[in-house]
Design an enzyme around this catalytic site. Structure first.
Site, PDB file in Angstrom:
ATOM      1  N   LYS A 194       0.859  -1.179   0.000  1.00  0.00           N
ATOM      2  CA  LYS A 194       0.000   0.000   0.000  1.00  0.00           C
ATOM      3  C   LYS A 194       0.893   1.226   0.000  1.00  0.00           C
ATOM      4  CE  LYS A 194      -3.523   2.478   2.532  1.00  0.00           C
ATOM      5  NZ  LYS A 194      -4.602   2.398   3.499  1.00  0.00           N
ATOM      6  N   ARG A 204     -10.565  10.103   1.606  1.00  0.00           N
ATOM      7  CA  ARG A 204     -10.374  10.770   2.897  1.00  0.00           C
ATOM      8  C   ARG A 204     -11.419  11.854   3.127  1.00  0.00           C
ATOM      9  NH1 ARG A 204      -3.750  10.710   3.048  1.00  0.00           N
ATOM     10  NH2 ARG A 204      -3.610   8.433   2.940  1.00  0.00           N
ATOM     11  N   LYS A 247      -2.059  -1.504  -3.951  1.00  0.00           N
ATOM     12  CA  LYS A 247      -2.942  -0.333  -3.901  1.00  0.00           C
ATOM     13  C   LYS A 247      -2.099   0.922  -3.942  1.00  0.00           C
ATOM     14  CE  LYS A 247      -5.994   1.969  -0.728  1.00  0.00           C
ATOM     15  NZ  LYS A 247      -6.157   2.226   0.647  1.00  0.00           N
TER      16      LYS A 247
HETATM   17  C1  PBG Z   1      -7.930   3.000   5.349  1.00  0.00           C
HETATM   18  C2  PBG Z   1      -8.066   2.950   3.885  1.00  0.00           C
HETATM   19  C3  PBG Z   1      -7.878   3.959   2.940  1.00  0.00           C
HETATM   20  C4  PBG Z   1      -8.252   3.444   1.714  1.00  0.00           C
HETATM   21  C5  PBG Z   1      -8.626   2.116   1.932  1.00  0.00           C
HETATM   22  N1  PBG Z   1      -8.488   1.826   3.266  1.00  0.00           N
HETATM   23  C6  PBG Z   1      -7.445   5.373   3.130  1.00  0.00           C
HETATM   24  C7  PBG Z   1      -6.051   5.704   3.376  1.00  0.00           C
HETATM   25  O1  PBG Z   1      -5.169   4.878   3.530  1.00  0.00           O
HETATM   26  O2  PBG Z   1      -5.851   6.925   3.499  1.00  0.00           O
HETATM   27  C8  PBG Z   1      -8.264   4.194   0.429  1.00  0.00           C
HETATM   28  C9  PBG Z   1      -9.277   3.757  -0.554  1.00  0.00           C
HETATM   29  C10 PBG Z   1      -9.522   4.701  -1.676  1.00  0.00           C
HETATM   30  O3  PBG Z   1      -8.848   5.742  -1.842  1.00  0.00           O
HETATM   31  O4  PBG Z   1     -10.437   4.408  -2.443  1.00  0.00           O
HETATM   32  N2  PBG Z   1      -6.636   3.095   5.809  1.00  0.00           N
END
Ligand code: PBG
Length: 322
Positions: A194, A204, A247
């Protein structure tokens, strides 16, 4: 001398479909769903046209529609009524995600319910874990929190938990906690590679989870690194991850391909909020043919080697192809 003519295989739709190397089926798609505890937090998300924050009842109704269309897996995110430094609303047995899991499983026992496992939607500071006295995310204290949340998800019937925090050692900690409580059949889909990405912006906004101070570069991965992604994935598999994830999606297709070539576990890719937002912006301006662009992008994920595609376009794709 014969002339080689690859165009012969492109002459008709039937011929093209006959020789197609990849196709994304609805059974490989996962639709993310936002569930809000308070009525005033529900409604459309401005930067994600077509996507809403649902009330509990609306989330169940949406899940029913998705299931009927052939989208049989959902990824749940909660928007709680209250946030604090310890993320205490995240492990409330009666919290919004816990209630949503129970309600969806009661309505649709066959729906595969994946619960995103992270503290950032529940902390008032917006970081993915608890902070130490210096304001840094405390890795090992966060592991305890994640285990606690995971057990509450297991108690209400989640099929899969998906840790998205990027703490070291979380998969092992969560697996051990689940197993110690007899939850051996709950799978872990780890957000293994990630990246600290600009493409989470709309999410967010939707979840109100932008860090109040600093950013996530101290725990999420740095964009230039692909070998490091292999290391993160290998660690998560060794710790017991059943499914690993890359991701965001589009800017990291090389990472998906490298992971596919190297590992044998199922690989998921997350076509994130910012990827959705930029495409929707162009579609809504009439600058792109939306249906074709979406199909092309979703196909790129399976061509890169992903087995599972998490996308805000899942429902729209199923409406056209289901
Ligand atoms: C929670 C999380 C996030 C996303 C998925 N799980 C946000 C982040 O890491 O800031 C992002 C998903 C998206 O942007 O569609 N940590």
């Amino acid at each position: 001398m014969i002339v080689l003519r690859p165009r012969r295989l492109r002459r008709s739709q039937v011929m093209r479909e006959l020789v197609a190397e990849h196709r994304i089926g609805v059974e490989h798609l996962v639709q993310p769903l936002f569930v809000a505890e308070r009525e005033e937090d529900t409604g459309p998300i401005e930067s994600m046209p077509g996507i809403s924050r649902h009330s509990l009842d609306a989330a169940v109704a949406e899940a029913r529609e998705l299931f009927a269309l052939g989208i049989k897996s959902v990824l749940l995110f909660g928007i709680p009524a209250s946030k604090d430094a310890a993320a205490s609303s995240s492990y409330d047995a009666n919290g919004i995600v816990q209630r949503a899991i129970a309600a969806i499983k009661a309505a649709l026992p066959e729906m595969l319910v994946i619960a995103d496992l992270c503290a950032c939607e529940y902390t008032d500071h917006g970081h993915c874990g608890v902070l130490d006295s210096e304001g840094e995310v405390d890795n090992d204290a966060t592991l305890e929190l994640l285990c606690r949340i995971a057990l509450t998800y297991a108690d209400v019937g989640a099929d899969v938990v998906a840790p998205s925090d990027m703490m070291d050692g979380r998969v092992k900690a969560i697996r051990s906690a689940l197993d110690a409580h007899g939850r051996t059949s709950i799978a872990i889909m780890a957000y293994s590679a990630k990246y600290a990405s600009a493409f989470y912006g709309p999410f967010r906004d939707a979840a109100g989870s932008t860090p109040q101070q600093g950013d996530r570069r101290g725990y999420q991965m740095d964009a230039p690194n692909a070998r490091e992604a292999m290391r993160e994935i290998a660690l998560d598999i060794a710790e017991g991850a059943d499914i690993v994830m890359v991701k965001p999606g589009l800017p990291y297709l090389d990472v998906v391909r490298a992971a596919r070539d190297r590992f044998d576990v199922p690989i998921a890719v997350y076509n994130v909020s910012g990827e959705y937002a930029m495409l929707q912006a162009a579609i809504r301006n009439g600058w792109l043919d939306g249906d074709r662009a979406v199909d092309e992008i979703l196909t790129s994920f399976v061509r890169a080697g992903a087995d599972i595609v998490i996308s805000y376009f899942a429902k729209a794709y199923a409406q056209r192809h289901g």
